[in-house]
Motif scaffolding. Sequence first.
Motif, PDB file in Angstrom:
ATOM      1  N   TYR A   1       0.822  -1.096  -0.083  1.00 52.84           N
ATOM      2  CA  TYR A   1       0.062   0.440  -0.045  1.00 52.84           C
ATOM      3  C   TYR A   1       0.453   1.343   0.285  1.00 52.84           C
ATOM      4  CZ  TYR A   1      -4.769  -2.537   1.005  1.00 52.84           C
ATOM      5  OH  TYR A   1      -5.053  -3.340   1.780  1.00 52.84           O
ATOM      6  N   VAL A   2       0.024   1.548  -0.242  1.00 53.79           N
ATOM      7  CA  VAL A   2       1.160   3.159  -0.628  1.00 53.79           C
ATOM      8  C   VAL A   2       0.633   4.248   0.827  1.00 53.79           C
ATOM      9  CG1 VAL A   2       1.543   5.700  -1.708  1.00 53.79           C
ATOM     10  CG2 VAL A   2       1.557   3.538  -2.749  1.00 53.79           C
ATOM     11  N   GLY A   3       1.787   4.338   1.128  1.00 54.73           N
ATOM     12  CA  GLY A   3       1.338   5.780   2.323  1.00 54.73           C
ATOM     13  C   GLY A   3       1.564   4.617   4.028  1.00 54.73           C
TER      14      GLY A   3
ATOM     15  N   SER B   1       6.170  -0.916   9.924  1.00 56.53           N
ATOM     16  CA  SER B   1       5.444  -0.774  11.165  1.00 56.53           C
ATOM     17  C   SER B   1       3.275  -0.658  11.156  1.00 56.53           C
ATOM     18  CB  SER B   1       5.485   0.187  11.721  1.00 56.53           C
ATOM     19  OG  SER B   1       5.445   1.605  11.473  1.00 56.53           O
ATOM     20  N   HIS B   2       3.023  -0.383  10.057  1.00 53.41           N
ATOM     21  CA  HIS B   2       1.502  -0.477  10.176  1.00 53.41           C
ATOM     22  C   HIS B   2       1.041  -1.597  10.289  1.00 53.41           C
ATOM     23  CE1 HIS B   2      -2.530   0.344   8.985  1.00 53.41           C
ATOM     24  NE2 HIS B   2      -2.288   1.788   9.634  1.00 53.41           N
TER      25      HIS B   2
ATOM     26  N   GLN C   1      -1.431  -3.095   8.925  1.00 54.64           N
ATOM     27  CA  GLN C   1      -2.209  -3.451   8.045  1.00 54.64           C
ATOM     28  C   GLN C   1      -1.360  -3.482   6.825  1.00 54.64           C
ATOM     29  OE1 GLN C   1      -4.729  -5.609   8.036  1.00 54.64           O
ATOM     30  NE2 GLN C   1      -4.953  -5.099  10.153  1.00 54.64           N
ATOM     31  N   SER C   2       0.495  -3.056   6.661  1.00 55.01           N
ATOM     32  CA  SER C   2       1.163  -2.951   5.421  1.00 55.01           C
ATOM     33  C   SER C   2       1.845  -4.188   5.570  1.00 55.01           C
ATOM     34  CB  SER C   2       2.671  -2.098   5.812  1.00 55.01           C
ATOM     35  OG  SER C   2       3.162  -3.402   6.839  1.00 55.01           O
ATOM     36  N   TYR C   3       2.080  -4.321   3.887  1.00 49.46           N
ATOM     37  CA  TYR C   3       2.389  -6.211   4.451  1.00 49.46           C
ATOM     38  C   TYR C   3       2.830  -5.997   3.966  1.00 49.46           C
ATOM     39  CZ  TYR C   3      -1.630  -6.354   0.612  1.00 49.46           C
ATOM     40  OH  TYR C   3      -3.249  -6.418   0.887  1.00 49.46           O
ATOM     41  N   ALA C   4       4.782  -5.366   4.815  1.00 56.23           N
ATOM     42  CA  ALA C   4       6.096  -6.247   4.847  1.00 56.23           C
ATOM     43  C   ALA C   4       5.348  -6.499   6.645  1.00 56.23           C
ATOM     44  CB  ALA C   4       6.767  -4.485   5.477  1.00 56.23           C
ATOM     45  N   TYR C   5       4.537  -5.082   7.424  1.00 58.57           N
ATOM     46  CA  TYR C   5       4.041  -6.178   8.323  1.00 58.57           C
ATOM     47  C   TYR C   5       3.614  -7.385   8.497  1.00 58.57           C
ATOM     48  CZ  TYR C   5       2.415  -6.404  13.152  1.00 58.57           C
ATOM     49  OH  TYR C   5       2.322  -6.078  14.776  1.00 58.57           O
ATOM     50  N   TYR C   6       2.705  -7.756   7.504  1.00 58.86           N
ATOM     51  CA  TYR C   6       2.419  -8.946   7.706  1.00 58.86           C
ATOM     52  C   TYR C   6       3.661 -10.240   7.103  1.00 58.86           C
ATOM     53  CZ  TYR C   6      -0.613 -12.365   4.585  1.00 58.86           C
ATOM     54  OH  TYR C   6      -0.896 -13.563   4.234  1.00 58.86           O
ATOM     55  N   MET C   7       4.040 -10.215   5.942  1.00 54.67           N
ATOM     56  CA  MET C   7       5.237 -10.786   5.815  1.00 54.67           C
ATOM     57  C   MET C   7       5.712 -11.141   7.257  1.00 54.67           C
ATOM     58  SD  MET C   7       4.627 -12.189   2.730  1.00 54.67           S
ATOM     59  CE  MET C   7       5.578 -13.050   3.010  1.00 54.67           C
ATOM     60  N   ASN C   8       6.727 -10.057   8.003  1.00 57.14           N
ATOM     61  CA  ASN C   8       7.227 -10.066   9.594  1.00 57.14           C
ATOM     62  C   ASN C   8       6.452 -11.268   9.989  1.00 57.14           C
ATOM     63  OD1 ASN C   8       9.865  -8.841   7.924  1.00 57.14           O
ATOM     64  ND2 ASN C   8       9.039  -7.122   8.456  1.00 57.14           N
ATOM     65  N   GLN C   9       5.332 -10.824  10.126  1.00 57.00           N
ATOM     66  CA  GLN C   9       4.522 -11.610  11.667  1.00 57.00           C
ATOM     67  C   GLN C   9       4.449 -12.486  10.685  1.00 57.00           C
ATOM     68  OE1 GLN C   9       0.582 -10.246  11.671  1.00 57.00           O
ATOM     69  NE2 GLN C   9       0.223 -10.818  13.498  1.00 57.00           N
TER      70      GLN C   9
ATOM     71  N   ASP D   1       8.370  -0.290  -0.989  1.00 58.97           N
ATOM     72  CA  ASP D   1       8.085   1.190   0.056  1.00 58.97           C
ATOM     73  C   ASP D   1       7.487   1.735  -0.439  1.00 58.97           C
ATOM     74  OD1 ASP D   1       8.713   3.068   1.686  1.00 58.97           O
ATOM     75  OD2 ASP D   1      10.896   3.487   1.156  1.00 58.97           O
ATOM     76  N   GLY D   2       5.711   1.733   0.307  1.00 54.31           N
ATOM     77  CA  GLY D   2       5.219   2.523  -0.195  1.00 54.31           C
ATOM     78  C   GLY D   2       5.028   3.993   0.374  1.00 54.31           C
ATOM     79  N   THR D   3       6.170   4.427   1.471  1.00 52.05           N
ATOM     80  CA  THR D   3       6.594   6.111   1.735  1.00 52.05           C
ATOM     81  C   THR D   3       7.598   6.415   1.058  1.00 52.05           C
ATOM     82  OG1 THR D   3       7.810   4.349   3.176  1.00 52.05           O
ATOM     83  CG2 THR D   3       5.294   4.317   4.369  1.00 52.05           C
ATOM     84  N   ALA D   4       8.395   5.551   0.331  1.00 51.76           N
ATOM     85  CA  ALA D   4       9.543   6.234  -0.801  1.00 51.76           C
ATOM     86  C   ALA D   4       8.724   7.708  -0.916  1.00 51.76           C
ATOM     87  CB  ALA D   4       9.549   5.215  -1.595  1.00 51.76           C
TER      88      ALA D   4
END
Length: 243
Positions: free
Chosen positions: A69-71, A75-76, A78-86, A103-106
Amino acid sequence: MQIKIFDTAEELDAYAAGLLANTVKAKPNAVLGLATGSTPLGIYEQLVRLYESGDVSFKQATTFNLDEYVGLPASHEQSYAYYMNQHLFSRIDIPLSQTNIPDGTAADLQQECAEYEAKLAASPVDIQLLGLGHNGHIGFNEPDEALDGGTHVVQLKPGTREANARFFSSIREVPERAVTMGAGSILKANTILLAVRGADKAAIVKEALTGPITTKVPASLLQTHPRVIVLLDREAGRMLEAK
């Protein structure tokens, strides 16, 4: 295209995890394309079990996720980075430096897309895991008159945001944009593994796998790929003949 229909979700998950694990066992430095959402959860759980049993190691593997997701920062919740780490990365032995998620926050999203696409070009995906959206999207490639081939920023359709709203407090919190691998990026994978569950996906499964090839059903483009394995539960495959 191989189509396999399973009686239970557990059988589907175990089969998919076995294909991914066997790819890594045959080629320890394999490149895995990964997906998020509800469908892969059981698959990742099975992969963790295979790792914990000593059946497979991911120390040399590399991963690329389809989208983010953009934005939303990593650490959020619902971010997919968080999902994958979890659900996967923190539970296996893959170094985080070998995992790749857009990186949706780039600050410069176009540059982020170009750099992600360059990484994919340098490390071709051996096996790409996909889910299937209700409107036929793969990754976040939404139905349109034309599709971007490479990694790009996409405006999410209202139906996609509504479908993902179940993960958020309200639909207002669902981002309106995402960074996604393009259809062309996905189709460059050596093997594609499409996993779909549920009666609500039966119609789009039939349309994507047996209907006309069209950008208005992005998943129909998978019909052009030489090595696609489709894994369905009985409900998702009820409009197809079992194969």
